[in-house]
Design a protein around this motif. Structure first.
Motif: not given
Length: 331
Positions: A209-214, A240-253
């Motif tokens: 599951x990838x949780x997208x936060x802001x 895993x959590x990632x963000x649209x406009x912050x860190x971590x981002x998708x490329x991190x995950x």
């Protein structure tokens, strides 16, 4: 108090001595009772948790109460009804004799809704100006923010700029604020328990599951590291959590997913609404959407297009936060 190492205990005592702040299981911190000459700056520095201001110039004014619910807002009408409106209706139901006002903090969204739907949402400042004109004297501010980021800073600025307009004003905390430090509650764990109730059943080890936060440019972006820590400590495997406009981002995950041998992912937003970020950035058809980026990387992708506000347990927590602000207003 939880047990502390000798070094941690000394550090804690040093902080108390310097700032006179005592920790409490209440919704707000209070200055240590030994501090007799707190300056305005010290009082402001200790304004953690639910904030309260009482105007001595209006102490004899009649009590007339209101709650202002602040949200970023969304132009997506359907998700707005299922999330923001549903949460505010719950707050209204719990405070039937109190005026409850909805205010949006995004001025752009306010303009677009007015143009497309003919509905005018006030900014928080406009809502407070109107309440003052209508004779309301005590106002509880509460937010539908996930973390105390820039949007919550806006709420704090509204509180500071308008608190002297009323006999009493309070400001509640967002969904995730306290993190279990000392004897405080752990809002992050509480929110994740609620949010994880909508997770898909993962029966295969290669699913995640990838949780997208802001995300936020504010230092409070560090909350996302705490959220991931709680995800791990709670045993929410392959989450895993990632963000649209912050860190971590998708490329991190993505490298973490590959290292773990993940083949299938479900994307879902950790946002109040399933609005533009969820429908376009996360699940859109454009080549740079998160869904398509992951597919190009070889993953099978499902998307969950429901805002967190559709989750009854999440709405219940936001209603609790509103009640904390209101209880501080009337006590």
């Amino acid at each position: 108090m939880k047990s502390l190492s000798k070094g941690a205990m000394i550090a804690a005592l040093a902080v108390t001595a310097a700032f006179g702040v005592s920790q409490s299981t209440d919704a707000a911190y209070m200055l240590n009772s030994e501090v007799k000459d707190a300056t305005p700056a010290l009082q402001e520095a200790a304004s953690i948790g639910v904030r309260t201001y009482e105007n001595p110039m209006m102490k004899d004014a009649m009590d007339k109460d209101a709650i202002v619910v602040m949200s970023f807002g969304t132009t997506f009408k359907d998700t707005r009804a299922k999330t923001i409106d549903a949460t505010i209706n719950e707050i209204k139901a719990q405070h039937p004799n109190v005026k409850v006002v909805t205010a949006f903090t995004s001025h752009i969204i306010i303009d677009r809704i007015k143009e497309k739907e003919g509905i005018t949402y006030p900014t928080p400042e406009e809502a407070l100006d109107q309440l003052k004109a209508d004779g309301y004297t005590r106002v509880a501010l509460t937010t539908l923010n996930m973390i105390p980021g820039m949007e919550y800073n806006y709420a704090g600025a509204v509180f500071n700029h308008h608190k002297q307009d009323f006999k009493k004003m309070t400001l509640g905390v967002p969904l995730m604020y306290w993190m279990g430090q000392e004897d405080q509650r752990d809002d992050v764990e509480q929110a994740l328990k609620a949010f994880s109730s909508q997770f898909p059943m993962m029966q295969k080890k290669d699913s995640a599951v990838l949780i997208m936060a802001h995300g936020t440019p504010d230092p409070s972006n560090a909350y996302y590291a705490v959220i991931q820590d709680r995800i791990d400590s709670m045993g929410l495997k392959n989450t895993y959590l990632y963000t649209v406009e912050g860190w971590p981002n998708l490329e991190t995950v993505i490298p973490q997913l590959k290292e773990k041998g993940i083949k299938h992912v479900t994307l879902m937003p950790l946002m109040m609404v399933a609005g533009d970020h969820a429908n376009n950035d996360m699940a859109g058809d454009e080549p740079d959407s998160h869904k398509n980026i992951l597919m190009k990387e070889g993953f099978t992708v499902d998307t969950y297009l429901h805002g967190a506000g559709e989750n009854q347990q999440i709405r219940d927590i936001f209603a609790e936060r509103a009640s904390e602000a209101y209880d501080a207003l009337v006590k």
